[in-house]
Design an enzyme around this catalytic site. Sequence first.
Site: not given
Length: 246
Positions: A75, A198, A226
């Site tokens: 991320s 996601d 995610h």
Amino acid sequence: MLAHGFGCDQNVWQYLIPQLQEHYTLVLFDYVGSGQSQISAFSESRYCALEGYAHDVTDICEALDLTEVHFVGHSVSCNIGLLAAIAQPERFSSQIMICPSPCFLNMPPDYYGGFERADLEELIELMDRNYMGWANYLAPLIMGAESSQQLIGELSSSFCSTDPVVAKSFARATFFSDYRHLLSQTAHPSLVLQSEIDSLANPEVGHYLHAHLPDSTLRIMASEGHCIHMTHPDRVVREINAWLGG
């Protein structure tokens, strides 16, 4: 080098470590304010932007005299890894990006990160009003509908263990930043692993990255959520090994 995402710590890599350590030397760490790090090291002026976290990465590389680093970021750490590799390109060999997003905001007409600014401001306000409630709301959303209660609980506990002041600062640095301009500056090959469902970074973001990152490979994973390094670790390891081996 394995770099965790917002609200997490190095324990999120536990599902990848047994397989990765068979082939690689692993470096794990917690960002300041996360996990077992020293909260006294936190400085609002340093960590109000992702450049402060990238400085932590290069500090670790210098302290351990690391070279030929394959940076595995989840991320927001994908942006942090880009910043670090641009600052010290001689220390890095590649970027492996798990569910990355260079910008979480919608920037019409040519980019849709998934969120309007007002939505993210409301999320930050929820952190102020009810931090525990915020953590319990966000964890299942991030993990995905198919995730087990155990994994959702692990992520929620990780959120709750992060100091709220640090978490709010990291959240603003994460969700209101725009690092799209960095993509063309990277000097290393990149593997982008994007989940097909996601809530934070949709496949369209993955295609944008692939189009703007030189020497990049995109894999849209048949997965939901995610945190595919937690929910689908075997698939993630296979993709990493195949790409690095190639």
